[in-house]
Design an enzyme around this catalytic site. Structure first.
Site, mmCIF file in Angstrom:
data_model
loop_
_atom_site.group_PDB
_atom_site.id
_atom_site.type_symbol
_atom_site.label_atom_id
_atom_site.label_comp_id
_atom_site.label_asym_id
_atom_site.label_seq_id
_atom_site.Cartn_x
_atom_site.Cartn_y
_atom_site.Cartn_z
ATOM 1 N N GLU A 155 -38.736 -39.288 19.799
ATOM 2 C CA GLU A 155 -39.912 -39.787 19.084
ATOM 3 C C GLU A 155 -40.908 -38.657 18.813
ATOM 4 O O GLU A 155 -41.518 -38.601 17.743
ATOM 5 C CB GLU A 155 -40.584 -40.901 19.888
ATOM 6 C CG GLU A 155 -39.745 -42.152 20.074
ATOM 7 C CD GLU A 155 -39.561 -42.946 18.791
ATOM 8 O OE1 GLU A 155 -40.155 -42.574 17.763
ATOM 9 O OE2 GLU A 155 -38.811 -43.941 18.818
ATOM 10 N N ASP A 157 -28.014 -44.772 14.354
ATOM 11 C CA ASP A 157 -28.401 -44.743 12.941
ATOM 12 C C ASP A 157 -28.712 -43.359 12.374
ATOM 13 O O ASP A 157 -28.042 -42.859 11.472
ATOM 14 C CB ASP A 157 -29.577 -45.694 12.713
ATOM 15 C CG ASP A 157 -30.669 -45.567 13.765
ATOM 16 O OD1 ASP A 157 -30.609 -44.638 14.593
ATOM 17 O OD2 ASP A 157 -31.596 -46.392 13.771
ATOM 18 N N GLU A 217 -35.906 -58.579 14.550
ATOM 19 C CA GLU A 217 -35.333 -57.417 15.217
ATOM 20 C C GLU A 217 -33.825 -57.527 15.350
ATOM 21 O O GLU A 217 -33.120 -56.523 15.345
ATOM 22 C CB GLU A 217 -35.963 -57.237 16.600
ATOM 23 C CG GLU A 217 -37.276 -56.491 16.602
ATOM 24 C CD GLU A 217 -37.137 -55.030 16.195
ATOM 25 O OE1 GLU A 217 -37.111 -54.155 17.068
ATOM 26 O OE2 GLU A 217 -37.038 -54.760 14.972
ATOM 27 N N GLU A 255 -37.733 -49.807 7.239
ATOM 28 C CA GLU A 255 -36.402 -49.433 6.750
ATOM 29 C C GLU A 255 -35.995 -50.203 5.498
ATOM 30 O O GLU A 255 -35.377 -49.647 4.584
ATOM 31 C CB GLU A 255 -35.355 -49.642 7.850
ATOM 32 C CG GLU A 255 -35.420 -48.643 8.966
ATOM 33 C CD GLU A 255 -36.490 -48.963 9.992
ATOM 34 O OE1 GLU A 255 -36.696 -48.150 10.911
ATOM 35 O OE2 GLU A 255 -37.141 -50.024 9.887
#
Length: 932
Positions: A147, A294, A388, A406
């Site tokens: 992150e 991802d 989610e 996204e």
């Protein structure tokens, strides 16, 4: 978190490579010009409407960014319900989610290049000065390497990229002298100790001040990391090396990528979700394109685009072929086992895979991108936001939505690739839903439950870094942006890195020698854009024809995503037998069971027992169908139990200055008016006297015609309800007497009756935990007159009331709302729910022996994945059967569910099924070990 992004701009310099490579590199942005006159049957949107929507996005960003700066800065993030900053250590821990917070003004850094994209150059200059003046990167705090890299390092590099661009233009940032780059370099060196492992994979966390392993570091003992965590570093680290000339950053990131590539499962060419950073063993062996993996795939393709190294493209193409072979089951994308890729690992999808259609655009594979995007859009139209996680039959699995960007990102890239105005309408829907359901006086609040509309007190930094950027670019014309966006590539956090880095400080780059290709001069590719006839048939209705079969996929059909559609249908096979259709007396059904390796045994007592042995199935496909048939049977066994449960309810504050923006999650009651079957109850609130409501009220005139507030404890819930009903109340809200409790830290439950007949109770009753209840109590202290709506889920806001009562200035309204919330004496921190384990619902114990309220569990099923999942189940003769649970979850929790599977009057025991089922699992595991 992972987002697909940009591509090489049309006409920009391309390193020498073969034409097939060029097609992949230029697909995303080149298609903009190549298809700008192409439409897909949708009515074109006028420039005036696009400008209006673009201005609306700007206003929304101002609302979010302005409230962060006013109420939260220099904290990392804004808590929009309580109008204050989230400072790590001062709020209850939310687990891994807090690892993104490092006391470095995260939201400000993450928003830097968004300000420039939105043409807010003056605000950008002010923001850069604040970062240089206030941000400290030497804090004693443990942060996520992943992150911190994508948000902070990426934010600093994106800010630097656009700062030097503005400086070159000659109007802004003339004082700038690479200060953001120096901060990025400082941060890069702070992250490097994380790579001190034998594999080269970084530790997942690091202490900004003390690094790794030192006693004061409080980290360095971890053994596992996710694939995306280790594989999403190359863009930022390589850019840092190219900007500064310090090659060490790119070298470390390349080594991590090389190790992951070497550890791929060679027969399937897939990677797992979690890997041991010391041994390289896969810890979680399921594979998909969502959470945990991802952005690893994304960065392989983008590393090729940015750095010009063909080996990255070859790796991506190898993985992509495996994804389309095993994981893609159009329009679904389902996780599989890396060693048994024909076997699905789960029957639900997570929201992070919404980035994948955008990545497919960059790849140039448009058809599956359109299909998956349309499926996701249908889910959004049903729930307003993308949950989610959702099942293969499109029901909610995890109900939260933290305002992820996204889907907006993929919408933007599909519009750029097709020119289809349909995607402008999709973007318009996203804007409307954000304003309608997520907007609160102090910003935008994440959705705690997309079904009820309840909010969570969080506004993540990626919302400002990405959502507004993609939405603005979707509606903007080229002249609306002060620089050429095609000269940059988007990182996974939508930060902008210039493509000219591909020719800067290239000493690290290694020429690929594994493939033969012809080196041609760049001038041969001045046309740059690929032949669009390769990507689109010569049909203006092409995209529409792909979308059309999916229009009703969520509401009216049950796509067979849980089986191998392509193989089954190509061979002319019938759809597999579903558990709800099975009849033990049907010979054809018995023959199908035999083919699937399922045996039917008639017991002496008349019961029927089912046992499956995968090894006896006719084929691996039939074995999969048999396994899923057994899963469905187990699901049906607990169906009736689940249908007896009630979902949570919503308390929505509708009076000034809230106007329905604040929605609180409430527990239902087993008695009184059922809000799911009757119209919602709306009224002003008043506290009862006595406050516990355990005796005849002494202030009936105060609660007459209103919704009474009562404190939990000292008597039964039903007794409280009768007392306020007798005083003339039209509803009741019971507030927990356990100070500090909230629906995030304690399981929701139903208020049960008193063991007597409760048909005399006619008013609706809801339960609020202490922190949610304090919001209403504080509003009463501030405004006296507070009106609420009791309902089964949040209702649309009343625009007429809002317009009538709204102060003349929008800013005044926001300030008043902000002052109201900030003045609250209670602080609300809605804890994030990231995992199914954290989201489970259990029976609520009494808070003390003196508390006589009896609480019935909302959920006692085996599905512990979401606190409000239960009302989504279907009956035996219903539509799509829920297959949310993974094999392991069912095995562990089956003892809590109905032990019998029923059809007609015959009942089958589950214990024996599970015993044989576990034998099969052990056999699979042994096969897997043998293969390894």
């Amino acid at each position: 978190m992972s987002e697909a992004g940009g591509g090489r701009g049309c006409g920009s310099s391309v390193p020498q490579r073969a034409p097939w490579s060029l097609v992949a590199a230029t697909a995303a942005f080149c298609l903009v010009s190549a298809t700008s006159v192409w439409t897909a049957g949708a009515a074109p949107m006028s420039r005036e409407e696009r400008q209006k929507l673009g201005n609306q996005v700007l206003e929304m960003f101002d609302h979010a960014y302005g409230n962060y700066m006013e109420h939260a800065y220099p904290a990392d993030e804004l808590m929009p319900l309580t109008c204050r900053g989230r400072v790590r250590g001062q709020e209850p821990s939310r687990g891994d989610v807090d690892d993104a917070l490092g006391k470095f003004s995260l939201t400000l850094i993450d928003s830097l290049d968004t300000l420039v994209v939105l043409n807010k150059t003056k605000e950008f200059e002010d923001a850069v000065r604040k970062v240089l003046r206030d941000v400290n990167l030497d804090n004693d705090v443990v942060v996520s390497v992943f992150e911190t890299n994508i948000r902070v390092l990426g934010g600093l590099l994106g800010g630097h990229s656009l700062a030097i661009m503005l400086k070159e233009k000659g109007e802004y940032m003339q004082w700038y002298n690479d200060e953001l780059l120096q901060m990025a370099k400082q941060l890069g060196y702070k992250l490097l100790p994380a790579f001190n492992t034998t594999s080269g994979l970084p530790y997942p966390r690091i202490n900004l001040k003390f690094g790794i392993r030192k006693p004061e570091a409080r980290t360095g003992t971890e053994t596992d990391t996710c694939t995306a965590c280790a594989g999403t570093l190359i863009l930022e680290f390589a850019a840092l090396s190219r900007f500064t000339g310090a090659t060490i950053f790119e070298e470390y990131a390349r080594k991590a990528l090389d190790f992951l590539w070497e550890k791929r499962q060679r027969s399937s060419n897939l990677v797992g979700v979690t890997i041991n950073i010391h041994t390289g063993d896969w810890v979680r062996k399921d594979s998909g394109v969502g959470a945990g993996i991802d952005s690893y795939y994304e960065y392989l393709l983008k590393a090729y685009v940015l750095l010009g190294d063909d080996s990255f493209l070859e790796r991506f193409n190898t993985h992509y072929d495996a994804i389309m072979r095993y994981i893609s089951q159009p329009p679904l994308l389902l996780d599989v086992h890396i060693h048994k890729p024909m076997l699905n690992a789960r029957t639900w999808m997570d929201a992070l895979l919404a980035f994948f259609p955008g990545l497919q655009v960059l790849k140039g594979d448009i058809r599956p991108a359109i299909e998956t995007h349309e499926m996701l859009y249908q889910v959004i139209k049903k729930h307003n936001f993308l949950p989610e996680a959702f099942t293969t039959d499109f029901r909610v699995h995890w109900a939260q939505h933290p305002l992820r960007p996204e889907f907006a990102e993929s919408t933007y890239f599909l519009y750029k690739a097709t020119g289809d105005p349909y995607y402008l309408e999709v973007g318009k829907t996203l804007i409307e839903n954000l304003n309608k359901y997520a907007r609160v006086p102090c910003g935008f609040a994440a959705m705690k439950d997309v079904r009820t509309g309840s909010h969570e007190d969080r506004m993540d930094s990626f919302f400002l870094a990405e959502m507004f950027k993609y939405l603005y670019l979707l509606f903007a014309d080229k002249e609306d942006i002060i620089f050429d966006i095609e000269d940059y590539i988007f990182t996974t956090e939508a930060h902008l890195l210039p493509l000219w880095l591909s020719t800067t400080n290239q000493s690290i780059s290694k020429k690929n020698t594994t493939s033969e290709y012809t080196e041609l001069d760049d001038s041969n590719f001045d046309w740059t854009c690929p032949n669009t006839q390769i990507l689109f048939p010569n049909d203006p209705l092409y995209a529409q024809s792909i979308r059309e079969p999916l229009k009703n996929v969520v509401d009216k059909s049950c796509p067979r995503g849980i089986i191998r559609v392509e193989e089954s249908f190509r061979s002319g096979a019938k759809p597999p037998l579903r558990a709800r259709d099975f009849m033990a007396t049907n010979p054809e059904h018995l023959e199908i069971l035999k083919k699937m390796g399922v045996s039917l045994i008639h017991l002496k007592d008349g019961r029927v027992q089912l046992v499956q042995h995968a090894i006896q199935a006719a084929s691996s496909i039939d074995a999969e169908d048999g396994l899923r048939f057994m899963q469905e049977m187990i699901e049906l066994s607990s169906q009736q139990q689940k249908e007896q449960q009630l979902p949570p309810r919503a308390v929505q504050i509708v009076s000034h200055p809230f106007f329905g923006r604040v929605v609180l999650t409430a527990g239902p009651a087993q008695f009184g008016l059922d809000l799911s079957k009757h119209k919602e109850t709306r009224g002003f609130v008043a506290s009862s006297k006595p406050y516990n409501g355990c005796s005849e009220l002494t202030n009936p005139e105060a609660v007459m015609g209103k919704i009474a507030l009562i404190q939990r404890g000292q008597c039964m819930f039903a007794e409280k309800a009768r007392n306020i009903q007798n005083a003339g109340a039209i509803g009741g809200i019971v507030i927990d007497d356990n100070e500090g409790s909230s629906s995030d830290t304690a399981p929701l439950f139903q208020m049960a009756g008193d063991g007597k007949d409760t048909d005399d109770i006619k008013i609706p009753m809801l339960f609020l935990f202490s922190k949610e209840g304090s919001i209403i109590l504080d509003a009463i202290r501030e405004y006296e007159e507070v009106e609420v709506l009791l309902s089964d889920k949040a209702k649309d806001r009343d625009p007429e009331m809002e317009n009538e009562e709204q102060p003349s200035s929008e800013n005044d309204s926001q300030n008043q709302s902000a002052e109201q919330i900030t003045s609250s004496s209670q602080e609300v921190d809605l804890v994030d729910q990231e995992s199914p384990e954290e989201s489970s619902l259990n029976s609520e114990p009494e808070s003390s022996p003196a508390d006589m309220d009896n609480a019935a569990s909302v959920s006692a099923s085996e599905q512990n994945s979401n606190p409000t999942e239960n009302h989504e189940t279907t009956s035996l003769d219903g539509e799509c059967t829920d297959l949310d649970n993974q094999l392991q979850e069912q095995s562990e929790t089956e003892e809590d569910s109905n032990p019998n599977v029923s059809w007609g009057k015959k009942v089958q025991p589950i214990d024996s099924i599970l015993a044989d089922w576990n034998e099969d699992i052990e056999a699979f595991e042994m096969m897997e070990k043998d293969e390894l």
